[in-house]
Write an enzyme that holds these catalytic residues in place. Structure first.
Site: not given
Length: 172
Positions: A67-68
């Protein structure tokens, strides 16, 4: 807040888990073809949601190494340090997604799991992960290798428990 037992573990978790995929504003696409999301929130924008969840009694938080590209884990880790006591929370993170462009930058090989669990621990700023989740099946790595990495190499010292997704090679 209501709390329930997490699966077959002794851990008690809030019935609501705050998913943290939204936290971590990608600064740029780190390599061509890397997935980024325009709807993610910066740390400044996301922290109030984490704080509010804690204030409401939510003790279960879910993120992933992908995630990111790790920013979500970092944001969650800093918020935990600033707003809560680590031992009162259940932190879950996941492994498998593409985090680097090199051939070993994704997957569930022993090498990938050992590398990524250490990086997740660093980003979360913690000594252990309560629930280490296989994000999705890896068709290129023998399941035995993944399970061995989780049960003997990773889990005893760094992860309270691990989980496989509800899929098999034929139905994921």
């Amino acid at each position: 807040m209501d709390y329930v037992r997490l699966g077959n573990t002794g851990m008690q978790v809030s019935r609501i888990c705050l998913g943290c995929m939204s936290y971590g504003k990608s600064k740029a696409t780190p390599w061509p073809g890397m997935i980024t999301w325009t709807w993610t929130l910066s740390e400044e924008e996301g922290r109030p949601y984490i704080k509010r969840a804690l204030d409401l009694g939510i003790n279960f938080f879910d993120t992933a190494n992908v995630y990111s590209i790790g920013d979500s884990e970092e944001i969650l880790g800093r918020a935990v340090r600033d707003f809560a006591r680590r031992d009162e929370l259940v932190l879950a993170t996941k492994v498998n997604g593409q985090v680097r462009p090199d051939p070993n930058g994704r997957g569930l090989s022993r090498k990938a799991i050992l590398c990524e669990v250490d990086k997740s621990l660093q980003r979360l700023g913690t000594d252990y992960i309560d629930l280490y989740i296989i994000h999705r099946f890896d068709y290129e790595t023998p399941l035995e290798e993944t399970l061995e990495a989780l049960t003997t190499s990773c889990a005893p010292a760094k992860c309270a428990t691990s989980a496989l997704p509800p899929c098999t090679p034929g139905n994921s």
